[in-house]
Each structure stands twice: as structure tokens, then as C-alpha cells.
Design an enzyme around this catalytic site. Structure first.
Site, PDB file in Angstrom:
ATOM      1  N   GLU A  99       0.787  -1.229   0.000  1.00 31.10           N
ATOM      2  CA  GLU A  99       0.000   0.000   0.000  1.00 31.10           C
ATOM      3  C   GLU A  99       0.823   1.284   0.000  1.00 31.10           C
ATOM      4  O   GLU A  99       0.417   2.281  -0.587  1.00 31.10           O
ATOM      5  CB  GLU A  99      -0.930   0.009   1.230  1.00 31.10           C
ATOM      6  CG  GLU A  99      -2.010  -1.055   1.211  1.00 31.10           C
ATOM      7  CD  GLU A  99      -3.133  -0.733   0.223  1.00 31.10           C
ATOM      8  OE1 GLU A  99      -3.092   0.343  -0.394  1.00 31.10           O
ATOM      9  OE2 GLU A  99      -4.041  -1.564   0.076  1.00 31.10           O
ATOM     10  N   SER A 137     -23.080 -23.342  56.832  1.00 25.82           N
ATOM     11  CA  SER A 137     -22.071 -23.473  57.895  1.00 25.82           C
ATOM     12  C   SER A 137     -20.768 -22.750  57.595  1.00 25.82           C
ATOM     13  O   SER A 137     -19.791 -22.923  58.328  1.00 25.82           O
ATOM     14  CB  SER A 137     -21.775 -24.961  58.134  1.00 25.82           C
ATOM     15  OG  SER A 137     -22.929 -25.643  58.564  1.00 25.82           O
TER      16      SER A 137
END
Length: 702
Positions: free
Chosen positions: A97, A357
Site C-alpha cells: 500500500e 455453615s
């Protein structure tokens, strides 16, 4: 005539030339003025809109956890070319490019000349001659048609971009905006959607494909036109071979690689944490969490698999905390975020539920801290009534006389409530809140003994924070999930170091589930009333993990028990961290480690308050000196007398003195004793008589 010019001819010619030059100058100035006015009319570069990206949530190492599409549905992820993009892809991009990207100032005259020559010789546009900067200008200000005007505008904008931004900024912005078909913008979004990975490491075939797609993104969409995308990729490879950027063999191998034909899903890891972070850090483009993406992925898969095995309505939540820092390393809020039947979008790590618990270890811890029991003290597990409250064990049986350690490991209810009655439910509630836990009680109800068995509301993340406090020897740290520059979290007191170590040491001996190994993880399980919640929380020397299993709507699940439903997930979660469990901290200085026979007589057996029967004149022990809350000055200089007297009234002999839970000897018949004072700071003195009655004061030694 002699053939010479007439007088004045040269003057008129010069004047004409000057007029022409002046006219041309005026025209040129006018053109420049018009051009300048046109440039000004373009206005400033719309960079604010171009810089908008999808909000991304990343883990502690920068890995993507989740991204959110922009308001218009586009996926545009921020890009840092230097750290998050494969150099091989950038090499192809520049070669194809913009070969002179780092040399020109926005416009490449050589590329424009080549494009003009190709236009003249072929009669149509072959290449646009656009630089990456010019392409960025077109992306910032899109134009539907290719024209001389549009090209001129790109050139002007490209020069402006080069003046305002650095080359690296221009490249990053281009890599974030480049179109890749559909609603995908930027190389990161494309790489993740097409290849299922970040663009940090790309093959030659993948890199060439990503170079080819932005030239015609809609006509080369992989999910619609894979053949066109394949051909475009091969043209990029051919061009690179011609330019000598790629070898023929590498290009041939890349051509043989098929292109993907379907888009992959953008990652959605830690959805609950991400949603919470988005709500907290509004408008932040990138949010960094303390989570570990690999661990998060492993535990999400674990939760999903275990929930499926439990049934279609059951969900699983897991939270992992770093003991040292308080950072949340993983948070699985539900078995499946998108499962409506399991209420997947409800974060069960933050939901208030009955803890069963799981609060028992903190009852024992305060009992150890107060000094009236030791892990090897004996305690009765038999039917007992506290007013109208008569606790029973989960299996409806009683074990008789058992060591405190075993009572905790077997999660016996009666011993826990007996200790809580001695410690005080309000004190337990106050201490847990002091350690950063938000306890939720029914409206207008004060803490009672039932909270020891789950009669209070708490979240999984708060439980994990409390248990990490045991691993930290009694100091909790607020959990952190969003990484920020300023970390002002302070530690909070849970219990004394010796007590925390004793609790952890006892929990380390809890019998593990079938998939666990003995003495590797200190853990506790819990089951809420009606089989609605199953819990398991455990820790080693490095991390704490909490697990919850149940229905988000609170409906009962018959047979849902912490030990069989949650504990196996806990041990699998530790295994999926990929690390061997780290050893717990060594016992703090002065911890009393002794068998029951070698304990001071008052510590050998616990007696509830109701059993402390006395003869007519017997009184409970009372520490007369030092007074509670007093400051004691001790001469600890060389040669100084550092002994500190302890004086007691009442109580049944023998009387035992404990300093911070450690025996300091017996008190003689004169009911006083000289002891070595602890180091500077706060200290807890406890005196226990032969019946188990005790008195405690807290002093400050200076």
C-alpha cells in the site's frame, strides 16, 4: 530605413511582459487565495469521531475479555501497531500500500505520478496512488465516488494529518478504521472475527488476506464471497513475489491455505465483571481488570459442565482471590450468561444468600482469640438447648466428646453454637462487618445464635474475602477487580494472627472430596436450610476460591449438599489454576502447639456458660491489674526490669494466664504473677480458672 526597431519599441514590449507577469501573479494569488479559502472551509479534521472505538475490557495481562459494539453496531477495537500487530503483516501492508510511508509527508509524488501514467496509458484508473495517510483521510471523511476533487481533498487532509499526528498515531488510527466487511473495522476486529485470535501472530496467508480485504471490503466479505477474497489474497502474494518481499515457496504454501468462510464470535469472557466495569468506568475506551483470562476461561468451562450435570435449573458461581493483593483473579457469575432458564445474567457471586455453615470458622477463630479453647480442647457434641433454640447436626446424630479441631472439620452444629453462645453473636457480627463483610439480617432482627448455621445473608465474594483473611493470618483486604493507578485500600482486622493460623491449620485437615488430596487445601463447606445453597470455600498460601451451587430463584434442590455439590468443584478449580497448591503460612511466634494432655487444665475441656457451677462463695475470675484499656509503660532498656504483674480476684484455682492466646503460666495462691510483657502494641490478657470461666482485658504496652 536602416532595419532597426523604432524608438520606444523595447519599452512597450517590456511593459507588455510586465503586465502579463503581473496578471499571472494576480491569477496565481487569486488561485492560492481561493485554494486557501477552500482549505479553510473544510474545517478542522474530525478526529474525535475517528478516535471513537468499541469499549474493550482486558485482563491483567492485556488479553481481551470482552468488547462492546459501538452505538451503530460496528466493531472497532483500538490498535497499537508496535505491541499488538504482527510485524510480518505490517511489512506486507507497507510493501503493498505505501512503500515510502515513513518518508513522505502525507502525499507520495512518485505514487501519484505512477497512477497518472497508468491512467493515461490504460484509459482508466488502475491505482489511486493513495498513501496510507490519504486512505486514513478518506476513512475519516468517506466519499462515495472517486473523483479529482475527492483525491485533492484527501491530499489536503493527509498533509493536515501528518502535521497533527505522528506516523505511529496515523498508523494506529488507520489500523483501527480500515474496513474489513460488514460491521468489522480495524485489523484487530477482523483478525478476531475471522481467525479467532489477536493479530499479534499471523501466518503469511492470514496477513496477505488482511492486506487484501480493505481494498474492496464488501465484495470480498469472507462470509459471503470467500472466492473473491481468496483471489484477492493470492494477488497480494503474487505482487509480493514480484517485488521480492516474499519467496516463491512461502507464497505457494500460503496460496494452498483455504480462507475462512464463517465469522467467529467476538470473545465474551467474564461478562458479569465486564458489565459491572462498564457501569463503573463510564466512557472509558479500555478498562483493565485484575482477572486472568486463561483462568477465567477454564473456570467458566468448569462451571458450565458442572451445572449441566446438576440439572437444567441449577447454576454455579466461582470467585478466585489473590490472598496477598486482594485482586479478583476470576469471577464466574453464572454457569451460562445467555441461559435464561438458569438466570444466567444474574451475578451469583454478588447475590445475598444463606451461607449455611461457612461462617463457623470465624466462630472458632474468635473462641481461639479469647483464649478459652484450643484446637485440641475437648468439647461435647450432645443435645443441648439455648432457650427455645435446640440445634441439631446435619445428619441428626451426635458424636459425643470430640476435639475442637474435629468439631470444625466435621462441621458439627452443636459445638459451633455452644462456642458462639460464649463468643456472642453480636460480637461475631461486629467483627465480620469490621473485616469488610456486609451481613444482611431480617428486618428489625438482631444477630442471634442461628447466624452460626446460616441465619444471615452474605455474598460469595464477601465469603472469599473473609477466607482470604484467614490465609493472611487475620487481616482482610477489600477485593479489587478494576485496575487503577491509585490503590488506597487498607487492610482490616479479622482476628489475631495466632487464632487465624489455628483455624487454617484445622481446616487443612478437613477430609477432602473424592477428587481431592489430603492436607493440600484448607476448606469449609456449607448447606443452607432447605437445600437451597451449596457452598465450598478454600484457600492455600496463594489464592482463595469460593464456590456456590444452587438455583438463582432460591427454589430448593433436593439432595443439594455443599460437600457433594460444591466441594468437588472447589478442588477442580484449584487444579485448573495450573499450579500446585502453595503451603499455608508458618505458625506465628508464640502459638501454643500441644496435645490435649499438655494443655493448661482450663484449656483441656470446654464448658458452656450454663455448666460453670460454683460453690457458695466462688466468683468468676476478674483481672484487677492491668485494667482493660489501660496503657502500660514497661522498662525494656538494658538492665531494666521488664516483668509486668497480673493480679486476679475470684476464680477457682488453678488459674492460667494467656497472653495473645499463648499460655504464660499459672497464677499462684496469692492470685498474682509476674509475666514477660509482649512487645510494644496492643495485647490481650486472658485468665481462665479451673471451671473454664475467664476474664479478658486488652492493654497497650509502650
Amino acid at each position: 530605413m536602416d532595419g532597426r526597431d523604432k524608438p520606444g519599441h523595447d519599452g512597450r514590449g517590456k511593459q507588455l511582459a510586465l503586465r502579463i507577469v503581473a496578471a499571472m501573479a494576480v491569477v496565481l494569488v487569486a488561485i492560492i487565495g481561493v485554494f486557501a479559502a477552500w482549505v479553510v472551509s473544510l474545517g478542522p479534521l474530525p478526529l474525535d469521531g475517528a478516535r471513537q472505538v468499541s469499549t474493550t475490557v482486558i485482563d491483567r495481562n492485556g488479553k481481551l475479555l470482552r468488547a462492546y459494539a459501538m452505538a451503530d453496531g460496528r466493531w472497532r477495537l483500538p490498535v497499537d501497531a508496535k505491541t499488538s500487530v504482527d510485524p510480518g503483516y505490517l511489512k506486507l501492508l507497507f510493501a503493498y500500500e505505501d512503500k515510502r510511508f515513513y518518508a513522505h509527508h502525507g502525499v507520495d509524488p512518485l505514487a501519484l505520478s505512477r497512477a497518472g501514467f497508468q491512467l493515461l496509458t490504460s484509459g482508466h484508473i488502475v491505482s489511486g496512488g493513495s498513501t496510507i495517510t490519504m486512505q486514513l483521510a478518506r476513512l475519516i471523511e468517506p466519499r462515495q465516488q472517486r473523483s479529482v476533487y475527492a483525491k485533492l481533498r484527501q491530499m489536503v487532509r493527509a498533509v493536515e494529518l501528518e502535521r497533527q499526528l505522528s506516523k505511529d498515531q496515523i498508523l494506529d488510527l488507520y489500523l483501527a478504521l480500515a474496513p474489513f466487511g460488514g460491521n468489522l473495522e480495524g485489523v484487530r476486529a477482523a483478525s478476531i472475527a475471522y481467525f479467532g485470535k489477536e493479530p499479534k501472530r499471523l501466518s503469511l496467508a492470514e496477513a496477505a488476506l488482511l492486506v487484501a480485504l480493505p481494498q474492496s471490503p464488501e465484495r470480498r466479505r469472507l462470509d459471503r464471497y470467500p472466492e473473491a477474497a481468496h483471489a484477492a489474497r493470492d494477488r497480494v502474494l503474487d505482487r509480493m513475489v514480484e517485488d521480492g518481499a516474499v519467496s516463491k515457496d512461502d507464497a505457494a504454501q500460503a496460496r494452498a491455505t483455504p480462507v475462512p468462510k464463517l465469522r467467529k464470535q467476538i470473545p465474551i469472557l467474564a461478562p458479569h465483571s465486564s458489565d459491572q466495569a462498564i457501569a463503573t468506568m463510564k466512557d472509558a475506551p479500555v478498562i483493565k481488570l485484575t482477572l486472568d483470562a486463561t483462568l477465567q476461561r477454564n473456570l467458566e468451562a468448569l462451571a458450565r459442565d458442572r451445572a449441566i450435570a446438576q440439572g437444567p435449573d441449577v447454576s454455579v458461581a466461582i470467585v478466585v482471590v489473590d490472598n496477598e493483593t486482594g485482586d479478583v483473579l476470576a469471577r464466574v457469575g453464572s454457569a451460562d450468561y445467555f441461559d435464561e432458564r438458569r438466570a444466567g445474567q444474574v451475578d451469583m457471586t454478588r447475590a445475598v444468600r444463606s451461607p449455611g455453615s461457612t461462617l463457623k470458622p470465624f466462630i472458632y477463630g474468635l473462641a481461639f482469640e479469647d483464649g478459652f479453647v484450643h484446637p485440641d480442647s475437648l468439647i461435647e457434641d450432645r443435645p443441648i438447648r439455648f432457650g427455645s433454640y435446640a440445634p441439631e447436626n446435619f445428619d441428626m446424630t451426635f458424636q459425643g466428646t470430640v476435639p475442637i479441631r474435629k468439631a470444625l472439620q466435621l462441621s458439627l452444629n452443636v459445638p459451633a453454637i455452644a462456642l458462639l453462645d460464649r463468643v456472642g453473636a453480636s460480637r461475631l457480627s461486629s467483627r465480620l462487618k469490621q473485616a469488610g463483610t456486609n451481613l444482611v439480617l431480617p428486618k428489625d432482627e438482631a444477630p442471634g445464635l442461628a447466624m452460626g448455621l446460616g441465619g444471615v445473608g452474605v455474598t460469595l465474594q464477601d465469603l472469599a474475602q473473609l477466607y482470604s483473611g484467614l490465609a493472611r493470618l487475620g487481616a482482610t483486604k477489600p477485593l479489587r477487580e478494576i485496575m487503577q493507578a491509585n490503590d488506597s485500600r487498607d487492610t482490616m482486622r479479622l482476628m489475631d494472627q495466632a487464632a487465624a493460623w489455628q483455624v487454617g491449620n484445622a481446616l487443612l485437615g478437613t477430609p477432602p472430596p473424592e477428587n481431592g488430596v489430603h492436607n493440600r487445601i484448607a476448606f469449609k463447606t456449607g448447606t443452607s436450610y432447605g437445600y437451597r445453597d451449596a457452598w465450598s470455600v478454600g484457600f492455600d498460601g496463594r489464592i482463595t476460591i469460593g464456590v456456590w451451587v444452587g438455583r438463582p430463584d432460591g427454589a430448593p434442590v433436593p439432595g443439594l449438599v455443599g460437600r457433594t455439590a460444591a466441594a468437588p468443584i472447589l478442588f477442580d478449580a484449584f487444579a485448573r489454576t495450573g499450579k500446585i497448591p502453595a503451603a499455608l503460612p508458618k505458625p506465628p511466634r508464640g502459638v501454643l502447639v500441644a496435645s490435649n494432655a499438655k494443655l493448661p487444665p482450663p484449656l483441656r475441656r470446654f464448658r458452656p456458660l450454663g455448666e460453670l457451677v460454683r460453690s457458695g462463695y466462688d466468683q468468676a475470675p476478674h483481672i484487677q491489674f492491668p485494667l482493660n484499656g489501660s496503657r502500660i509503660d514497661v522498662d525494656q532498656s538494658e538492665g531494666g526490669h521488664a516483668a509486668m504483674p497480673v493480679k486476679v480476684a475470684g476464680g477457682v484455682l488453678p488459674l492460667t494466664v494467656l497472653v495473645n492466646g499463648v499460655s504464660a503460666g499459672d497464677i499462684d495462691s496469692r492470685r498474682q504473677r509476674l509475666i514477660d510483657p509482649p512487645g510494644p502494641g496492643f495485647a490481650r490478657l486472658t485468665v481462665i480458672d479451673a471451671t473454664g470461666a475467664a476474664d479478658t482485658v486488652v492493654i497497650r504496652v509502650q
